[in-house]
Design a protein around this motif. Structure first.
Motif, short mmCIF file in Angstrom:
data_model
loop_
_atom_site.label_atom_id
_atom_site.label_comp_id
_atom_site.label_asym_id
_atom_site.label_seq_id
_atom_site.Cartn_x
_atom_site.Cartn_y
_atom_site.Cartn_z
N TYR A 167 -14.16 -6.11 62.24
CA TYR A 167 -14.31 -7.59 61.42
C TYR A 167 -15.70 -7.25 61.06
CZ TYR A 167 -16.57 -8.93 65.74
OH TYR A 167 -17.45 -9.00 66.81
N LEU A 168 -15.92 -8.02 59.96
CA LEU A 168 -17.21 -8.02 59.07
C LEU A 168 -18.14 -9.06 59.63
CD1 LEU A 168 -19.13 -6.78 56.87
CD2 LEU A 168 -18.28 -8.70 55.35
N HIS A 169 -19.32 -8.71 60.08
CA HIS A 169 -20.43 -9.84 60.48
C HIS A 169 -21.90 -9.29 59.74
CE1 HIS A 169 -22.04 -6.61 63.55
NE2 HIS A 169 -20.60 -6.42 63.59
N LEU A 170 -22.14 -9.82 58.79
CA LEU A 170 -23.34 -9.47 58.13
C LEU A 170 -24.72 -9.72 58.82
CD1 LEU A 170 -22.93 -10.50 54.39
CD2 LEU A 170 -22.73 -8.29 55.33
N PHE A 171 -24.39 -10.61 60.18
CA PHE A 171 -25.53 -10.77 60.88
C PHE A 171 -25.20 -10.39 62.33
CE2 PHE A 171 -25.76 -13.75 57.37
CZ PHE A 171 -27.34 -13.55 57.08
N ASP A 172 -25.38 -10.98 63.29
CA ASP A 172 -24.80 -10.53 64.72
C ASP A 172 -23.48 -10.17 64.95
OD1 ASP A 172 -26.09 -9.93 67.40
OD2 ASP A 172 -24.83 -11.36 68.03
N SER A 173 -23.14 -9.32 65.78
CA SER A 173 -21.70 -9.21 66.03
C SER A 173 -20.62 -10.20 66.50
CB SER A 173 -21.37 -7.94 67.13
OG SER A 173 -22.13 -8.27 68.31
N SER A 174 -21.83 -11.31 67.11
CA SER A 174 -20.76 -12.72 67.41
C SER A 174 -20.96 -13.76 66.33
CB SER A 174 -22.02 -13.25 68.53
OG SER A 174 -23.32 -13.69 67.93
N GLN A 175 -21.17 -13.22 65.08
CA GLN A 175 -21.15 -14.15 63.74
C GLN A 175 -20.12 -13.43 62.80
OE1 GLN A 175 -25.42 -14.08 64.01
NE2 GLN A 175 -25.35 -16.02 63.04
N PRO A 176 -18.79 -13.59 63.14
CA PRO A 176 -17.99 -13.03 62.13
C PRO A 176 -17.81 -13.86 60.67
CG PRO A 176 -16.79 -14.19 63.63
CD PRO A 176 -18.24 -14.16 64.10
N ASP A 177 -18.02 -13.09 59.79
CA ASP A 177 -17.90 -13.51 58.17
C ASP A 177 -16.56 -14.18 57.80
OD1 ASP A 177 -20.40 -12.23 58.27
OD2 ASP A 177 -20.40 -12.33 56.12
N PHE A 178 -16.63 -15.46 57.36
CA PHE A 178 -15.28 -16.04 56.84
C PHE A 178 -14.91 -15.41 55.53
CE2 PHE A 178 -17.03 -20.09 58.96
CZ PHE A 178 -15.82 -20.33 59.71
N ASP A 179 -13.56 -15.36 55.46
CA ASP A 179 -13.21 -14.77 53.78
C ASP A 179 -12.95 -16.12 53.17
OD1 ASP A 179 -11.77 -13.97 51.93
OD2 ASP A 179 -10.52 -12.63 52.91
N TRP A 180 -13.67 -16.15 52.19
CA TRP A 180 -13.98 -17.50 51.37
C TRP A 180 -13.00 -17.29 50.25
CZ3 TRP A 180 -16.12 -22.32 51.16
CH2 TRP A 180 -16.84 -22.62 52.30
N THR A 181 -12.33 -16.24 49.87
CA THR A 181 -11.04 -16.33 49.15
C THR A 181 -9.81 -17.12 49.77
OG1 THR A 181 -9.94 -14.02 49.86
CG2 THR A 181 -11.67 -14.11 48.21
N ASN A 182 -9.90 -17.43 51.02
CA ASN A 182 -9.06 -18.24 51.70
C ASN A 182 -8.99 -19.46 51.68
OD1 ASN A 182 -7.40 -19.40 54.15
ND2 ASN A 182 -7.25 -17.55 54.50
N GLU A 183 -8.05 -20.41 51.23
CA GLU A 183 -7.96 -21.64 50.99
C GLU A 183 -8.17 -22.59 52.19
OE1 GLU A 183 -8.35 -25.29 49.12
OE2 GLU A 183 -8.45 -23.22 48.25
N ASP A 184 -7.66 -21.93 53.34
CA ASP A 184 -7.90 -22.48 54.56
C ASP A 184 -9.60 -22.82 54.88
OD1 ASP A 184 -5.25 -22.80 54.79
OD2 ASP A 184 -5.22 -21.34 56.71
N VAL A 185 -10.14 -21.84 54.39
CA VAL A 185 -11.62 -21.95 54.88
C VAL A 185 -12.33 -23.06 53.99
CG1 VAL A 185 -13.86 -20.49 54.55
CG2 VAL A 185 -11.63 -19.16 55.46
N ARG A 186 -11.78 -22.93 52.67
CA ARG A 186 -12.38 -23.96 51.61
C ARG A 186 -12.10 -25.26 51.97
NH1 ARG A 186 -13.63 -21.10 46.12
NH2 ARG A 186 -13.75 -18.89 46.62
N GLU A 187 -10.91 -25.41 52.57
CA GLU A 187 -10.46 -26.94 52.86
C GLU A 187 -11.17 -27.34 54.16
OE1 GLU A 187 -9.35 -30.76 52.49
OE2 GLU A 187 -9.17 -29.18 51.16
#
Length: 560
Positions: A167-187
């Protein structure tokens, strides 16, 4: 007709951990903030911006959010939050809160569900899970590095105990990045925005507002070695007195910063905010370069403000300052937005130290005992007072970071064992990180923890120097840094400098920044040689003057 208060506001950043501690546990809290709002009213600011106070394991000081709609017990309760907003409103102070949409904590219920679910599941689709490279999938999906150092990918152990996806984390490994192409995230984030807007907040500072969308295919990318950790230009928050290039041409963009798709998100959010009364705002933390590109975040149908990091990263140098001020006013003005001005925040070395450092210091690296080019305190403070006096005279909105009104320097000598910034750990101490600008504030010089709380407890150790810099030692004292800030903010409001128009004044050496904003003339001497002041009564001076001579590292305001 609306006031558009945000175009000219002076906004004060509160880092809740380090502002005021009401219960004596050594960490600041919401009740502590409420107890000190009188002092901020005295200072004369228009709004406060709070760094995160949400439920969090605090691996990255609250920027790892486990529940976006509740208060972490360390900071209090939702009732404490409501009390703080009510007290701020009673004092004429608006409230902006931090929003962290690029990533969550790994303790967020969504990520825990993703770990328990199989590859390809709806739960994992909310984050950026990918198969690894290599025959056994044991190499990360690409070569991206974390902002905090080390790889930006972590491999999970699947529920059956076998090595699994990454899984991607641009910051710490305890901070997984959301996938903002996913409508669940946007809602979900629409829901979060409404939750806090319904509680009366006046807006959101959006963390990593240039992130969230990643380039298709997640291509390999190696950033420039001299660049700051959050992107943007390569000049990178240094005090070195060189004249940087203020580019107007886009450079090479990282595939995880500044992708065009982020703008669709903010257009959606702007429509949502516009449904609410009272001019609720969005402010972007967007570390992108050049300034005309930053202005895309504040087009009329997107965000209201974007932090002007090009200005923050500009050294104390006359030609460089004139260039970045012109470029800022041009770029933001071209889209009908105000420029913002900022010199310090929770992610950069405090400007009472940074502007006088003589060695390059990229943003995010921090300063410590082994750092080179460290300044003495008094010369650094003198330059910082002059720089702030120039900044507060500029048209637009200004951001102040807690403690700068006391002249607090970066705390260089923190013991290694006290440090908490993930950068320190992920680089094995190679980079000091940001703890030095986050040390709890001094309020009363003779009190336990210098008035930060009722006990001696303090989550980061406070230096002995805090006693002499405490607010009660400066309040009402002519010439103190606190009273300089208070006078500048009052004059700024009295002369409506935030909505003024800048005119450069000719006839000065390159080392002098001289301008007129309405009925106020401002002259800032960034050089070593004193210069003669023009006619006009002195309204404000960052240092005591002798006659009509403006000494080095001094700014003065005159009645035009």
């Amino acid at each position: 007709m609306t006031s558009e208060w945000w175009r000219t506001a002076a906004i004060y950043q509160i880092y809740p951990r380090s502002f005021a501690d009401a219960n004596g546990d050594g960490m600041g809290d919401l009740a502590g903030i409420t107890s000190r709002l009188e002092e901020l009213q005295y200072l004369g600011i228009d709004a406060i911006w709070l760094s995160p106070f949400y439920t969090s394991p605090q691996r990255d000081a609250g920027y790892d959010v486990a529940d976006y709609c509740d208060v972490d017990p360390r900071f209090g309760t939702l009732a404490d939050f409501d009390d703080m907003v009510a007290e701020a409103r009673a004092r004429g102070i608006r409230v902006i809160i931090d929003l962290v949409p690029n990533h969550s904590s790994d303790e967020h219920e969504w990520f825990q569900a993703a770990l328990a679910a199989p590859a390809g599941s709806a739960e994992r689709a909310r984050y950026l899970f990918r198969d690894g490279r290599g025959p056994a999938g044991d190499e990360p999906p690409n070569n991206w590095e974390s902002v905090f150092g080390g790889p930006a990918w972590t491999r999970v152990v699947e529920p059956d105990g076998t090595p699994g996806q990454w899984y991607l984390h641009l910051f710490d490994s305890s901070q997984p990045d959301f996938d903002w192409t996913n409508e669940d995230v946007r809602e979900e984030f629409r829901r979060i925005l409404r939750f806090w807007l319904d509680r009366g907040v006046d807006g959101f500072r959006v963390d990593v507002a240039h992130g969230m969308i990643k380039a298709d295919g997640l291509p390999d990318y190696t950033p420039p070695a001299e660049g700051g950790s959050m992107g943007g230009g390569a000049s990178a928050a240094s005090g070195v007195a060189l004249e940087p290039e203020i580019s107007t041409e886009p450079g090479d963009s990282a595939p995880y910063w500044g992708q065009d798709g982020v703008h669709d998100i903010y257009r959606d959010w702007r429509k949502l905010l516009d449904e609410y009364p009272g001019e609720r705002i969005l402010a972007a933390e967007a570390w992108v370069d050049p300034l005309p590109r930053v202005a895309k975040w504040v087009r009329p149908d997107e965000m209201h403000q974007a932090f002007n990091f090009a200005y923050l990263e500009t050294p104390w140098n006359g030609p460089a300052l004139r260039k970045v001020i012109d470029a800022s006013l041009d770029a933001f003005g071209a889209v009908g937005a105000p420029s913002t001005w900022v010199l310090s925040n929770h992610d950069v070395v405090r400007h009472a130290t940074r502007l006088s450092v003589t060695e390059a210091n990229p943003q995010g690296h921090g300063l410590g005992a082994r750092s080179k080019g460290l300044p003495a305190y008094e010369p650094g403070l003198r330059r910082a007072r002059a720089a702030t006096s120039l900044m507060l005279a500029l048209p637009g909105s200004s951001y102040l970071y807690q403690g700068e009104e006391l002249g607090l320097p970066e705390v260089i000598d923190l013991p290694d064992e006290a440090r908490e910034d993930p950068t320190w750990f992920r680089t094995n101490g190679e980079r000091y990180g940001r703890d030095g600008c986050r040390v709890p504030l001094p309020w009363e010089g003779s009190a336990p923890s210098y008035g930060f709380g009722p006990t001696d407890a303090s989550w980061l150790p406070q230096p002995a120097q805090w006693a002499e810099l405490a607010r009660d030692r400066q309040r009402g004292v002519e010439g103190s840094t606190l009273e300089l800030y208070r006078a500048a903010l009052a004059l700024r409001r009295e002369h409506d400098l935030g909505s003024g128009t800048l005119e450069w004044l000719p006839g000065y050496p390159d080392s002098v920044v001289a301008l007129r904003n309405g009925a106020v003339i401002v002259v800032a001497n960034t050089g070593d040689t004193p210069v003669e002041l023009p006619a006009g009564d002195v309204l404000l001076a960052s240092e005591a003057l002798t006659g009509r001579s403006l000494p080095a590292d001094t700014t003065v305001w005159l009645a035009a």
